[in-house]
Design a protein around this motif. Structure first.
Motif, PDB file in Angstrom:
ATOM      1  N   GLY A  19       0.801  -1.221   0.000  1.00 25.79           N
ATOM      2  CA  GLY A  19       0.000   0.000   0.000  1.00 25.79           C
ATOM      3  C   GLY A  19       0.829   1.264   0.000  1.00 25.79           C
ATOM      4  O   GLY A  19       0.359   2.340   0.368  1.00 25.79           O
ATOM      5  N   LYS A  20       2.077   1.149  -0.457  1.00 21.67           N
ATOM      6  CA  LYS A  20       2.941   2.333  -0.486  1.00 21.67           C
ATOM      7  C   LYS A  20       2.602   3.165  -1.723  1.00 21.67           C
ATOM      8  O   LYS A  20       2.388   2.629  -2.808  1.00 21.67           O
ATOM      9  CB  LYS A  20       4.411   1.907  -0.548  1.00 21.67           C
ATOM     10  N   LEU A  21       2.575   4.443  -1.534  1.00 19.08           N
ATOM     11  CA  LEU A  21       2.232   5.359  -2.623  1.00 19.08           C
ATOM     12  C   LEU A  21       3.511   5.949  -3.209  1.00 19.08           C
ATOM     13  O   LEU A  21       4.433   6.297  -2.468  1.00 19.08           O
ATOM     14  CB  LEU A  21       1.343   6.479  -2.080  1.00 19.08           C
ATOM     15  N   ARG A  22       3.538   6.026  -4.527  1.00 18.83           N
ATOM     16  CA  ARG A  22       4.726   6.585  -5.168  1.00 18.83           C
ATOM     17  C   ARG A  22       4.779   8.105  -5.025  1.00 18.83           C
ATOM     18  O   ARG A  22       3.762   8.782  -5.143  1.00 18.83           O
ATOM     19  CB  ARG A  22       4.741   6.233  -6.657  1.00 18.83           C
ATOM     20  N   GLY A  23       5.977   8.605  -4.801  1.00 22.71           N
ATOM     21  CA  GLY A  23       6.174  10.046  -4.725  1.00 22.71           C
ATOM     22  C   GLY A  23       6.063  10.670  -6.102  1.00 22.71           C
ATOM     23  O   GLY A  23       5.908   9.982  -7.113  1.00 22.71           O
ATOM     24  N   GLY A  24       6.146  11.978  -6.149  1.00 21.36           N
ATOM     25  CA  GLY A  24       6.004  12.687  -7.413  1.00 21.36           C
ATOM     26  C   GLY A  24       7.322  12.844  -8.154  1.00 21.36           C
ATOM     27  O   GLY A  24       8.357  12.311  -7.750  1.00 21.36           O
ATOM     28  N   GLU A  25       7.237  13.571  -9.265  1.00 21.45           N
ATOM     29  CA  GLU A  25       8.417  13.874 -10.070  1.00 21.45           C
ATOM     30  C   GLU A  25       8.463  15.381 -10.308  1.00 21.45           C
ATOM     31  O   GLU A  25       7.453  15.992 -10.677  1.00 21.45           O
ATOM     32  CB  GLU A  25       8.363  13.145 -11.420  1.00 21.45           C
ATOM     33  N   LEU A  26       9.645  15.951 -10.065  1.00 23.22           N
ATOM     34  CA  LEU A  26       9.835  17.393 -10.253  1.00 23.22           C
ATOM     35  C   LEU A  26      10.859  17.618 -11.349  1.00 23.22           C
ATOM     36  O   LEU A  26      11.693  16.755 -11.630  1.00 23.22           O
ATOM     37  CB  LEU A  26      10.340  18.040  -8.957  1.00 23.22           C
ATOM     38  N   ALA A  50       2.534  13.403  -6.546  1.00 21.30           N
ATOM     39  CA  ALA A  50       2.642  12.177  -5.764  1.00 21.30           C
ATOM     40  C   ALA A  50       1.287  11.464  -5.764  1.00 21.30           C
ATOM     41  O   ALA A  50       0.243  12.104  -5.914  1.00 21.30           O
ATOM     42  CB  ALA A  50       3.055  12.525  -4.336  1.00 21.30           C
ATOM     43  N   GLU A  51       1.300  10.161  -5.621  1.00 20.65           N
ATOM     44  CA  GLU A  51       0.049   9.417  -5.538  1.00 20.65           C
ATOM     45  C   GLU A  51      -0.646   9.693  -4.211  1.00 20.65           C
ATOM     46  O   GLU A  51      -0.005   9.985  -3.201  1.00 20.65           O
ATOM     47  CB  GLU A  51       0.328   7.915  -5.651  1.00 20.65           C
ATOM     48  N   THR A  52      -1.964   9.565  -4.245  1.00 21.82           N
ATOM     49  CA  THR A  52      -2.742   9.736  -3.017  1.00 21.82           C
ATOM     50  C   THR A  52      -3.457   8.413  -2.711  1.00 21.82           C
ATOM     51  O   THR A  52      -3.516   7.518  -3.564  1.00 21.82           O
ATOM     52  CB  THR A  52      -3.821  10.817  -3.191  1.00 21.82           C
ATOM     53  N   VAL A  53      -4.019   8.337  -1.526  1.00 22.73           N
ATOM     54  CA  VAL A  53      -4.780   7.149  -1.153  1.00 22.73           C
ATOM     55  C   VAL A  53      -5.937   6.930  -2.133  1.00 22.73           C
ATOM     56  O   VAL A  53      -6.259   5.796  -2.487  1.00 22.73           O
ATOM     57  CB  VAL A  53      -5.291   7.303   0.294  1.00 22.73           C
ATOM     58  N   GLU A  54      -6.520   8.041  -2.600  1.00 22.15           N
ATOM     59  CA  GLU A  54      -7.625   7.916  -3.577  1.00 22.15           C
ATOM     60  C   GLU A  54      -7.159   7.214  -4.851  1.00 22.15           C
ATOM     61  O   GLU A  54      -7.895   6.426  -5.440  1.00 22.15           O
ATOM     62  CB  GLU A  54      -8.211   9.289  -3.942  1.00 22.15           C
ATOM     63  N   ASP A  55      -5.945   7.509  -5.281  1.00 24.45           N
ATOM     64  CA  ASP A  55      -5.410   6.822  -6.474  1.00 24.45           C
ATOM     65  C   ASP A  55      -5.348   5.319  -6.210  1.00 24.45           C
ATOM     66  O   ASP A  55      -5.701   4.500  -7.046  1.00 24.45           O
ATOM     67  CB  ASP A  55      -3.989   7.309  -6.803  1.00 24.45           C
ATOM     68  N   THR A 104      -9.288   1.565  -8.071  1.00 31.02           N
ATOM     69  CA  THR A 104      -9.669   0.328  -8.762  1.00 31.02           C
ATOM     70  C   THR A 104     -10.567  -0.557  -7.889  1.00 31.02           C
ATOM     71  O   THR A 104     -10.908  -1.666  -8.273  1.00 31.02           O
ATOM     72  CB  THR A 104      -8.400  -0.458  -9.158  1.00 31.02           C
ATOM     73  N   LEU A 105     -10.898  -0.059  -6.703  1.00 29.18           N
ATOM     74  CA  LEU A 105     -11.751  -0.842  -5.812  1.00 29.18           C
ATOM     75  C   LEU A 105     -13.144  -0.226  -5.741  1.00 29.18           C
ATOM     76  O   LEU A 105     -13.297   0.990  -5.803  1.00 29.18           O
ATOM     77  CB  LEU A 105     -11.139  -0.882  -4.405  1.00 29.18           C
TER      78      LEU A 105
END
Ligand SMILES: *Cc1c(COP(=O)(O)O)cnc(C)c1O
Length: 420
Positions: free
Chosen positions: A379-386, A400-405, A409-410
């Motif tokens: 359940g780790k979310l990927r950080g963003g890109e700058l 960055a990814e959020t919990v909503e992302d 799919t659920l």
């Protein structure tokens, strides 16, 4: 041994005020300069083209920067084709080099008029059915374990890719008889290779193959694609490939073999990923815990889902601790993430200055196969890109990814009715 950074602590602290760790940050100026240098090394070959391997850094901002320099895109999936399309890279600016290719991918690649590089002879009828045979086609050559000249390979005969040599000739003959007019051949057999001789040898092998194709089938190839795989000096003691020297080495073989057999002009193509962006990206993270058990561990707020090369390949990635660049490396640490996986480590037994919780870690050379290989295990979310722009501004090129992302799919409405 040190490695250069495009920012100092003060500049990075400013960035951190706006963007929480962890994130990858790419340096635009260095990417552009390096890309131009790469093209310059091949300017002797009028139609030379580099198709950036999208899988290395599949970010449309990066693709756009490279497109502006004159690069195409090497795609191998539907999503990568769509990314190229959204970046306005279409037609013969796309090399579609896939394997075990699903039908819909061939259909999309044909719709975009991409150069199609077939991975297997059985894909000739498959492509005919799904998208149709184009007038320009390429085959991926797997030279097997045979040695060609002084060319020493790992063991291509053990891998899944490409046509055998016999199949190359059968396939070319078949398509020639069906009226296909333009042909190219491709190979890709090295990975993270720092010895430029490999690429000179690969070019030599492909040039000789072009001669053989002309002699046996009277087909004149339009291009040979010698693949990607140029390595980068992850370790400060390693040296980058001398691109100019490599270009000159390939030019000599071209003159001898291609010009010598009246096959000039023949375009040389490459599809590097790692060496194009790898050294110009950095994973920025903060130390959140220190623990002292049988070994000393520093826990970062990044995990291997942000960078899995150290975990899965035991790869070395250099680390700079901001503000402690000049301090003596008196401590030995394992630098870890927070996945429930023992291989979730960025460094093992690394000599570093004494670390305090809150220190900012910069992990080098994450500009290719870094964020791209991220995943969501645990359940780790990927950080963003700058992107650090040429003028010093910083823009976010992927949030960055959020919990909503993660939950997208659920279907929790469906869950409410499930087993009631
Ligand atoms: C991965 C890949 C590349 C790029 O490899 P690098 O090591 O990043 O240069 C090029 N072509 C194909 C077909 C690939 O799969």
């Amino acid at each position: 041994m040190t490695k250069e950074l495009p920012f100092n602590k003060e500049k990075l602290d400013k960035i951190l005020e706006q963007y929480p760790t962890p994130f990858h940050i790419y340096e635009e100026k260095a990417i552009i300069e390096n890309a131009k240098r790469f093209l310059k090394a091949f300017e002797w070959n009028k139609d030379f083209k580099e198709f950036f391997a999208v899988k290395a850094t599949p970010n449309p901002f990066i693709l756009k920067i490279l497109k502006e320099v004159g690069f195409g895109a090497d795609c191998s999936s539907l999503t990568e084709l769509l990314l190229a399309e959204k970046t306005d890279i279409t037609g013969e600016e796309i090399m579609f080099t896939s394997n075990n290719t699903p039908a819909e991918e061939y259909e999309k690649a044909r719709e975009l008029n991409a150069i199609i590089n077939l991975d297997d002879i059985s894909h000739i009828p498959f492509l005919a059915e799904h998208g149709g045979i184009p007038n320009l086609i390429s085959f991926r050559y797997n030279p097997g374990s045979r040695r060609e000249g002084n060319f020493i390979m790992g063991n291509p005969s053990e891998v899944k890719y490409g046509f055998t040599k016999k199949q190359i000739f059968i396939g070319l003959k078949e398509l020639d008889s069906k009226g296909v007019q333009r042909f190219g051949l491709h190979t890709f057999i090295a990975s993270n290779q720092l010895d430029l001789q490999y690429f000179v040898d690969t070019a030599e092998m492909m040039f000789k193959l072009a001669v053989e194709v002309k002699e046996r089938l009277n087909i004149r190839l339009e291009f040979v694609n010698i693949g990607g795989g140029i390595g980068i000096p992850y370790h400060p003691e390693e040296e980058a490939v001398d691109l100019e020297l490599m270009g000159r080495g390939i030019k000599l073989k071209y003159e001898e073999i291609i010009k010598g057999n009246n096959l000039h002009p023949l375009a040389v193509y490459m599809e590097c990923g790692r060496m194009i962006t790898g050294p110009y990206g950095y994973l920025v993270s903060k130390a959140i815990h220190k623990k002292d058990i049988y070994k000393k561990h520093i826990g970062l707020d990044a995990s291997m889902n942000d960078l899995m090369r150290p975990g899965i390949y035991d790869a070395y990635h250099h680390i700079t601790v901001m503000g402690k660049e000049e301090e003596a490396k008196t401590e030995t640490y394992d630098v870890t993430g927070s996945l429930c996986e023992s291989i979730d480590r960025f460094a093992v037994d690394r000599k570093l200055p004494k670390i305090d919780v809150g220190d900012t870690f910069v992990i080098h050379d994450t500009g290719a196969h870094g964020h791209a290989m991220g995943f969501n295990y645990n359940g780790k979310l990927r950080g963003g890109e700058l992107l650090l722009r040429e003028d010093g501004q910083v823009i976010e090129i992927r949030r960055a990814e959020t919990v909503e992302d993660y939950f997208r799919t659920l279907d929790f409405e469906k869950l409410k009715k499930f087993k009631q």
